[in-house]
Design an enzyme around this catalytic site. Structure first.
Site, PDB file in Angstrom:
ATOM      1  N   GLY A  78       0.814  -1.215   0.000  1.00  0.00           N
ATOM      2  CA  GLY A  78       0.000   0.000   0.000  1.00  0.00           C
ATOM      3  C   GLY A  78       0.842   1.256   0.000  1.00  0.00           C
ATOM      4  N   ARG A  79       2.087   1.094   0.467  1.00  0.00           N
ATOM      5  CA  ARG A  79       2.987   2.249   0.438  1.00  0.00           C
ATOM      6  C   ARG A  79       4.418   1.792   0.203  1.00  0.00           C
ATOM      7  NH1 ARG A  79       4.538   4.175   6.249  1.00  0.00           N
ATOM      8  NH2 ARG A  79       4.210   2.277   7.418  1.00  0.00           N
ATOM      9  N   ASP A  87      -2.314   6.827   2.481  1.00  0.00           N
ATOM     10  CA  ASP A  87      -1.787   7.867   1.595  1.00  0.00           C
ATOM     11  C   ASP A  87      -0.546   7.417   0.831  1.00  0.00           C
ATOM     12  OD1 ASP A  87       0.029   7.733   3.618  1.00  0.00           O
ATOM     13  OD2 ASP A  87      -0.127   9.826   4.232  1.00  0.00           O
ATOM     14  N   ARG A 125       5.960 -13.199   1.792  1.00  0.00           N
ATOM     15  CA  ARG A 125       5.517 -13.280   3.181  1.00  0.00           C
ATOM     16  C   ARG A 125       4.618 -14.491   3.356  1.00  0.00           C
ATOM     17  NH1 ARG A 125       4.976  -7.392   3.880  1.00  0.00           N
ATOM     18  NH2 ARG A 125       6.046  -6.571   2.087  1.00  0.00           N
ATOM     19  N   ASP A 160       1.590 -10.829   7.530  1.00  0.00           N
ATOM     20  CA  ASP A 160       2.112 -10.072   6.377  1.00  0.00           C
ATOM     21  C   ASP A 160       3.491  -9.497   6.677  1.00  0.00           C
ATOM     22  OD1 ASP A 160       0.173  -8.664   8.104  1.00  0.00           O
ATOM     23  OD2 ASP A 160       0.927  -6.877   7.094  1.00  0.00           O
TER      24      ASP A 160
HETATM   25  P1  AMP Z   1       2.409  -2.423   8.208  1.00  0.00           P
HETATM   26  O1  AMP Z   1       1.660  -2.276   9.479  1.00  0.00           O
HETATM   27  O2  AMP Z   1       3.392  -1.311   7.912  1.00  0.00           O
HETATM   28  O3  AMP Z   1       3.039  -3.767   8.047  1.00  0.00           O
HETATM   29  O4  AMP Z   1       1.330  -2.273   7.043  1.00  0.00           O
HETATM   30  C1  AMP Z   1       0.230  -3.129   6.908  1.00  0.00           C
HETATM   31  C2  AMP Z   1      -0.444  -2.871   5.584  1.00  0.00           C
HETATM   32  O5  AMP Z   1      -0.936  -1.545   5.520  1.00  0.00           O
HETATM   33  C3  AMP Z   1       0.466  -3.048   4.364  1.00  0.00           C
HETATM   34  O6  AMP Z   1      -0.314  -3.595   3.326  1.00  0.00           O
HETATM   35  C4  AMP Z   1       0.864  -1.638   4.052  1.00  0.00           C
HETATM   36  O7  AMP Z   1       1.202  -1.490   2.690  1.00  0.00           O
HETATM   37  C5  AMP Z   1      -0.389  -0.859   4.413  1.00  0.00           C
HETATM   38  N1  AMP Z   1      -0.071   0.522   4.797  1.00  0.00           N
HETATM   39  C6  AMP Z   1       0.540   0.953   5.932  1.00  0.00           C
HETATM   40  N2  AMP Z   1       0.652   2.293   5.936  1.00  0.00           N
HETATM   41  C7  AMP Z   1       0.106   2.737   4.782  1.00  0.00           C
HETATM   42  C8  AMP Z   1      -0.085   4.024   4.192  1.00  0.00           C
HETATM   43  N3  AMP Z   1       0.321   5.136   4.801  1.00  0.00           N
HETATM   44  N4  AMP Z   1      -0.698   4.086   2.985  1.00  0.00           N
HETATM   45  C9  AMP Z   1      -1.114   2.976   2.365  1.00  0.00           C
HETATM   46  N5  AMP Z   1      -0.968   1.740   2.859  1.00  0.00           N
HETATM   47  C10 AMP Z   1      -0.363   1.610   4.048  1.00  0.00           C
HETATM   48 MG    MG Z   2       4.053  -4.760   6.746  1.00  0.00          MG
END
Ligand code: AMP
Ligand code: MG
Length: 498
Positions: A98-99, A131, A189, A258
């Protein structure tokens, strides 16, 4: 996996060879980073660039911030976002990058394959409500802690660069935006497998399992049971990894499926931190209210995550369902004993033990119980233990006199060492290789991140990063990093709103 080196790009030395992008549709989407208004140079990891066979001096130019925000693409890069799912705090969710955007896969001079990924480069088809951006503080935290883990000898993704976007990101407060360039053996993953399992796409599962085996476990790739081979390999790697986390007091913080890499690397540094005082219930993440990912729960939750992996693989573990369940169960049931072995090996090292005795686990656990009861500093207690010194000199609660419980433990430990018969210098050598002097202490990390991201003062960050390169060396260790936090320091809280 082709093993021939493609020609290196003459400017920077990249040898791009996308393999994941060649997998079928549904595994990824082509995507471009979203340009930012004012790219600025932050950090660049020269030693890592050199070890990857890149032209480090050419890359390490402030003018190249454009590449590390995604404003410009390196020649030959064909960026994609990867699809995956994941159990987040127990609930299966469809996710994806997502980012994050994968710039490509680079082959180093030894033909090892590395994912080169931008974290924070803007929206992707998987951004959901987010975002697509990242704030500077958390990207600096990932850079710092991942490099510290590497220096500690623990499998981890690496950090090649941090560039500033010149744009704000909006979280609980407005923060400077940044992009991290992450280097990983891969970003496969447990959740990647869960995606295709949830979709009921057995062909995709087979393709993915074959891909993962060839990429990470080529020696097991040509056997008759690829699903089982992969499951066993991942169980082994996760067991080894988490035993190492437990050795140094690392709390990952969000071990959702993930964030569990099939390669066995530590992946995704969000609300992570290291123990100060030893307490297995320690949680740093502000959103982990149940202690799901508490320090002492990491082995158990890893076992849970591996069960999700086995479930996802069920359709390819055996020709029939009963057979598949049998394979999954046998493999999962092997985890506790395997982890115990890995954990014991790590902790025997911490106590200078190179032989094995039945009572070793008890000896270790008694020390830990005493440390818990006395709120002893985890890192410092192990580092100060010395079989040849009076126990009074070794207790880590520097003010308190050792109690009888500790004195008794110390006597049992020195007797155990006598039975082993290893010369003292070798005992001390083993201990010094298992017990770091310097860890990224939370108060020091926070101070360095605040200075850099709030006051553009990078000196504390660089000093900390330098100290963390040699975590086992006594000489030159800054007091602030080898000592517990000053009394009254509030326990660190880290936030997932990264
Ligand atoms: P994380 O907690 O960083 O492992 O993220 C979990 C999921 O949320 C993953 O699919 C990320 O790509 C998505 N994600 C986290 N932060 C953002 C952001 N600011 N914008 C879009 N997707 C996000
Ligand atoms: Mg992650």
């Amino acid at each position: 996996m082709p093993s021939e080196l493609p020609p290196a790009d003459p400017a920077f030395g990249w040898r791009w060879d996308p393999s994941y992008a060649r997998l079928p549709e549904g595994f990824h989407r082509r995507v471009a980073p979203t340009p930012v208004s004012a790219p600025r140079w932050g950090l660049f990891n020269r030693p890592l660039a050199e070890s990857l066979g890149l032209r480090a001096e050419s890359l390490d130019q402030p003018g190249h911030a454009e590449y590390f925000t995604g404003n410009r693409l390196f020649a030959g890069s064909e960026p994609i976002a990867q699809a995956y799912a994941g159990h987040q705090f127990g609930n299966l969710t469809r996710l994806g990058d997502g980012r994050a955007i994968l710039l490509g896969e680079h082959l180093d001079p030894a033909t090892r394959r590395w994912d080169i990924q931008l974290k924070g480069p803007g929206l992707t088809p998987y951004s959901r409500g987010g975002d697509g951006r990242a704030a500077l503080g958390p990207m600096l935290r990932e850079y710092l802690i991942s490099e510290a883990m590497h220096a500690l000898g623990i499998p981890t993704t690496r950090s090649l660069a941090v560039a500033l976007t010149g744009e704000p990101v909006f979280r609980e407060e407005t923060l400077p935006g940044a992009v991290l360039t992450r280097v990983a053996a891969s970003h496969l993953r447990v959740g990647t497998f869960e995606l295709f399992s949830a979709l009921g796409d057995v062909q995709a599962l087979k393709t993915l399992a074959d891909y993962a085996l060839r990429r990470h476990f080529p020696e097991r790739a040509d056997g008759p049971h690829p699903g089982k081979a992969l499951l066993e390999a991942v169980v082994e790697r996760q067991s080894a990894l988490v035993a190492q986390w437990m050795r140094v007091g690392f709390v990952h913080g969000v071990v959702n499926t993930d964030n569990v890499a099939v390669s066995g690397e530590t992946l995704d540094y969000g609300p992570c931190a290291f123990l100060d005082a030893y307490d297995p219930s320690t949680v740093f993440s502000s959103i982990d209210r149940q202690g799901r990912y508490a320090f002492g729960n990491q082995p158990k939750i890893t076992s849970w995550n591996l069960a999700r992996f086995a479930e996802a693989l069920l359709p390819i573990l055996a020709p029939d369902e009963a057979g598949a369940i049998e394979v999954a169960q046998a493999c999962l049931e092997s985890f506790p004993a395997r982890f115990r072995r890995d954990w014991l090996a790590a902790y025997r090292g911490k106590l200078g033990l190179v032989t094995e005795e039945d009572g070793d686990a008890g000896l270790i656990e008694e020390l830990l119980a005493w440390m818990h009861a006395t709120e002893a500093d985890f890192t410092r207690t192990f580092r100060r233990l010395r079989p040849d010194a009076a126990p009074e000199a070794t207790v880590a609660t520097d003010s308190a006199a050792p109690d009888t419980r500790f004195l008794d433990w110390h006597r049992r430990w020195t007797h155990r060492l006598e039975r082993q018969g290893l010369p003292l210098p070798r005992v001390l050598d083993a201990m010094s290789r298992h017990n770091p002097v310097i860890i990224p202490r939370n108060h020091a990390v926070q101070a360095a991140l605040d200075a850099a991201s709030q006051r553009q003062d990078w000196a504390p960050f660089h000093a900390l990063l330098t100290a963390l390169q040699t975590p086992y060396r006594e000489d030159g260790a800054p007091e602030s990093l080898s000592q517990p936090p000053p009394p009254g320091t509030p326990r660190c809280r880290t936030f997932c709103g990264t």
